[in-house]
Design a protein around this motif. Structure first.
Motif, short mmCIF file in Angstrom:
data_model
loop_
_atom_site.label_atom_id
_atom_site.label_comp_id
_atom_site.label_asym_id
_atom_site.label_seq_id
_atom_site.Cartn_x
_atom_site.Cartn_y
_atom_site.Cartn_z
N ILE A 33 -18.87 -38.22 61.79
CA ILE A 33 -17.95 -37.61 62.75
C ILE A 33 -17.16 -38.73 63.43
O ILE A 33 -17.67 -39.43 64.31
CB ILE A 33 -18.72 -36.76 63.78
CG1 ILE A 33 -19.33 -35.55 63.07
CG2 ILE A 33 -17.78 -36.30 64.89
CD1 ILE A 33 -20.02 -34.57 63.98
N PHE A 54 -25.79 -40.55 70.92
CA PHE A 54 -24.33 -40.51 70.81
C PHE A 54 -23.70 -40.48 72.20
O PHE A 54 -22.61 -41.02 72.41
CB PHE A 54 -23.91 -39.28 70.01
CG PHE A 54 -22.44 -39.20 69.71
CD1 PHE A 54 -21.65 -38.29 70.41
CD2 PHE A 54 -21.86 -39.99 68.75
CE1 PHE A 54 -20.29 -38.20 70.14
CE2 PHE A 54 -20.49 -39.91 68.48
CZ PHE A 54 -19.71 -39.00 69.16
N LEU A 77 -20.57 -29.82 71.44
CA LEU A 77 -21.75 -29.50 70.63
C LEU A 77 -22.80 -28.75 71.45
O LEU A 77 -23.49 -27.87 70.94
CB LEU A 77 -22.36 -30.78 70.05
CG LEU A 77 -21.49 -31.54 69.05
CD1 LEU A 77 -22.16 -32.85 68.64
CD2 LEU A 77 -21.24 -30.70 67.81
N ILE A 81 -17.19 -34.79 73.09
CA ILE A 81 -17.72 -34.24 71.83
C ILE A 81 -19.12 -33.67 72.07
O ILE A 81 -19.47 -32.61 71.54
CB ILE A 81 -17.75 -35.33 70.74
CG1 ILE A 81 -16.32 -35.78 70.40
CG2 ILE A 81 -18.46 -34.83 69.48
CD1 ILE A 81 -16.23 -36.96 69.46
N ILE A 95 -33.02 -31.11 65.42
CA ILE A 95 -32.03 -31.89 64.69
C ILE A 95 -31.09 -32.62 65.65
O ILE A 95 -30.61 -33.71 65.35
CB ILE A 95 -31.23 -30.99 63.71
CG1 ILE A 95 -30.41 -31.84 62.73
CG2 ILE A 95 -30.34 -30.04 64.44
CD1 ILE A 95 -31.25 -32.61 61.75
N LEU A 134 -23.31 -35.86 62.22
CA LEU A 134 -23.35 -36.80 63.34
C LEU A 134 -24.37 -37.88 63.08
O LEU A 134 -24.11 -39.07 63.27
CB LEU A 134 -23.70 -36.04 64.64
CG LEU A 134 -23.79 -36.89 65.90
CD1 LEU A 134 -22.40 -37.34 66.33
CD2 LEU A 134 -24.44 -36.10 67.04
N GLU A 135 -25.51 -37.47 62.59
CA GLU A 135 -26.57 -38.43 62.30
C GLU A 135 -26.18 -39.37 61.16
O GLU A 135 -26.61 -40.52 61.12
CB GLU A 135 -27.87 -37.69 61.95
CG GLU A 135 -29.08 -38.58 61.97
CD GLU A 135 -30.37 -37.80 61.96
OE1 GLU A 135 -30.41 -36.71 62.54
OE2 GLU A 135 -31.33 -38.31 61.36
N ALA A 136 -25.33 -38.85 60.25
CA ALA A 136 -24.88 -39.69 59.13
C ALA A 136 -23.70 -40.56 59.52
O ALA A 136 -23.19 -41.32 58.68
CB ALA A 136 -24.50 -38.79 57.94
N GLY A 137 -23.23 -40.45 60.75
CA GLY A 137 -22.10 -41.27 61.20
C GLY A 137 -20.77 -40.83 60.64
O GLY A 137 -19.82 -41.61 60.59
N VAL A 166 -26.03 -32.77 61.45
CA VAL A 166 -26.41 -33.58 60.29
C VAL A 166 -25.35 -34.66 60.03
O VAL A 166 -25.67 -35.82 59.77
CB VAL A 166 -26.60 -32.70 59.04
CG1 VAL A 166 -26.89 -33.54 57.81
CG2 VAL A 166 -27.74 -31.70 59.27
N ASN A 188 -17.02 -45.41 67.12
CA ASN A 188 -17.84 -44.44 66.39
C ASN A 188 -19.26 -44.98 66.29
O ASN A 188 -19.46 -46.13 65.91
CB ASN A 188 -17.28 -44.20 64.98
CG ASN A 188 -17.96 -43.03 64.28
OD1 ASN A 188 -18.72 -42.30 64.90
ND2 ASN A 188 -17.68 -42.86 63.01
N LEU A 189 -20.24 -44.17 66.65
CA LEU A 189 -21.63 -44.59 66.60
C LEU A 189 -22.28 -44.05 65.34
O LEU A 189 -22.28 -42.86 65.09
CB LEU A 189 -22.38 -44.08 67.84
CG LEU A 189 -21.82 -44.56 69.18
CD1 LEU A 189 -22.58 -43.93 70.33
CD2 LEU A 189 -21.90 -46.08 69.26
N GLN A 190 -22.85 -44.91 64.55
CA GLN A 190 -23.43 -44.53 63.27
C GLN A 190 -24.90 -44.14 63.42
O GLN A 190 -25.63 -44.76 64.18
CB GLN A 190 -23.35 -45.72 62.30
CG GLN A 190 -21.93 -46.22 62.06
CD GLN A 190 -21.18 -45.40 61.04
OE1 GLN A 190 -21.77 -44.78 60.18
NE2 GLN A 190 -19.86 -45.41 61.13
N GLY A 191 -25.29 -43.14 62.64
CA GLY A 191 -26.70 -42.80 62.53
C GLY A 191 -27.39 -42.48 63.84
O GLY A 191 -28.43 -43.07 64.17
N THR A 192 -26.80 -41.54 64.61
CA THR A 192 -27.38 -41.24 65.91
C THR A 192 -27.67 -39.75 66.04
O THR A 192 -27.08 -38.93 65.35
CB THR A 192 -26.42 -41.62 67.04
OG1 THR A 192 -25.24 -40.81 66.93
CG2 THR A 192 -26.02 -43.08 66.96
N ASN A 193 -28.58 -39.43 66.96
CA ASN A 193 -28.70 -38.04 67.37
C ASN A 193 -27.81 -37.85 68.60
O ASN A 193 -27.14 -38.79 69.04
CB ASN A 193 -30.16 -37.66 67.65
CG ASN A 193 -30.76 -38.46 68.78
OD1 ASN A 193 -30.07 -38.95 69.66
ND2 ASN A 193 -32.08 -38.59 68.78
#
Lengths: 122, 265
Positions: B210, A62, A81, A77, A118, B205-208, B203, A53-58
């Motif tokens: 998902i 990702f 999207l 995934i 976003i 996804l950006e917060a990690g 949103v 799982n990749l944290q804090g990404t666009n």
């Protein structure tokens, strides 16, 4: 002659079918990546998951290459999207180019701009 | 799979099934909401890909998506940072109240169609579709576009914030406010909720939030249920579709109240 051909093409243009095919393709691609990821993981490690799982990404970050089958899961995934995103893009092009309807092209364009910001630029 | 079936038959997302199931297994509520947003996209893609011809109204979808996406972005951003117990209670009350309105309308029968307002006329919010169950082409006009946009913003906020209810409200807005036929409402909602879910999911996804370990089984299982549900939609009457919608709405309302009273982990 060209205007007659274009008029006929416009009259025959089937937006519903195009959207249906786009959404179907998106699902097939997404599911395809996930299934391949599970198969690869199974043969490599004898189990399905866990996935990185990749944290804090666009979305672009990702979907960047990572070691192992997790990369395929991220692509799956990401394809999911991107499907409604592309549907909005198609809608905008349809309203602008086929329907020649400025109002609705702008509506779709606004949505596309917000999603692009976003998903990719933020 | 159950989330997909419920979602496609009623035109709503499957979070009503998914979130209670995930939280039952001690999944963090915010992760469950994030996955619910993914399931909404999955249901939208799956149902629309088997959509009945000429049912979704792309103009209505394009207009309402502007407000839905903005609301979902705001709702999801707030959800990432805050608690939500009071909102569960509020939304449960609102959804149950909406059931009463729909039920009253169904009992009174179809009222005379109100004339289209000038703003909706300028937007040319109208369409027609062939209803297989009735064997005829049905023409319709969308009304109250400004109010619908405002309400759709609220639906987007709720969808982004809670992961459930947004799509139910989308169908409500299209059916009760815009006056679209139920099948058009459901089909158009299937398009809108996909974009709404995408806005919320981006949103999260950006917060990690998902988690791919949760996302993979949802993405694989939901389409199957949605496909079965959308195939059945074609040959059902508007009354049947509305009945399905009411039943899910009641379940959703009670579930949200239970969440609020029982506490959120």
């Amino acid at each position: 002659m060209r205007s007659v051909s274009r008029a006929r093409w416009l009259a025959d243009f089937d937006m519903e079918s195009l959207v249906e095919r786009l959404l179907s393709l998106g699902m097939v691609v997404s599911i395809g990546f996930l299934v391949v990821a599970m198969v690869v993981q199974w043969f490599a490690k004898g189990q399905i998951g866990p996935w990185e799982n990749l944290q804090g990404t666009n979305l672009l970050q990702f979907m960047r290459p990572v070691p192992g089958a997790s990369f395929l899961v991220h692509l799956g995934i990401g394809a999911l999207l991107l499907t409604p995103y592309l549907r909005v893009l198609v809608s905008m092009l349809y309203f602008a180019w086929v329907d020649r309807n400025v109002k609705y092209a702008l509506f779709s364009g606004l949505v596309l701009f917000a999603l692009t910001y976003i998903l990719i630029l933020d | 799979m159950g989330a997909g079936f419920v979602g496609s038959m009623s035109g709503m997302g499957g979070g009503v099934v998914l979130i209670p199931a995930l939280t039952f297994f001690d999944i963090d509520i915010k992760q469950a909401v994030a996955i619910a947003n993914l399931s909404v996209i999955t249901i939208s893609n799956s149902s629309a890909s088997a959509a009945r011809r000429h049912m979704p109204n792309f103009k209505v979808s394009a207009f309402l998506e502007v407000f839905a996406v903005l609301g979902a972005l705001i709702g999801a951003s707030v959800a990432v940072a805050s608690r939500r117990r009071p909102l569960f209670l509020l939304c449960g009350v609102i959804l149950l109240g909406s059931c009463w309105v729909i039920w009253r309308r169904q009992r009174e029968g179809q009222k005379a169609v109100a004339p289209q307002d000038p703003f909706s006329q300028r937007l040319l919010l109208e369409g027609r579709y062939y209803d297989f169950s009735e064997g005829r082409t049905i023409a319709y006009q969308g009304k109250h576009a400004p109010l619908s946009g405002f309400l759709m913003f609220g639906a987007g906020v709720i969808s982004g914030l809670l992961g459930i209810g947004g799509s139910a409200l989308t169908v409500l807005v299209e059916d009760l406010v815009m006056g679209l036929p139920p099948k058009v409402s459901v089909s158009t909602s299937n398009l809108i909720i996909g974009v709404m879910g995408l806005a919320g999911a981006s949103v999260y996804l950006e917060a990690g939030l998902i988690d791919p370990d949760l996302a993979v089984p949802v993405i694989l299982g939901v389409p199957l249920g949605a496909l079965i549900g959308s195939k059945l939609l074609v040959h059902r009457t508007n009354r049947f579709v509305r009945a399905i919608f009411l039943a899910v709405l009641i379940a959703l309302g009670l579930e949200m109240i239970a969440h609020g009273l029982g506490g959120i982990r």
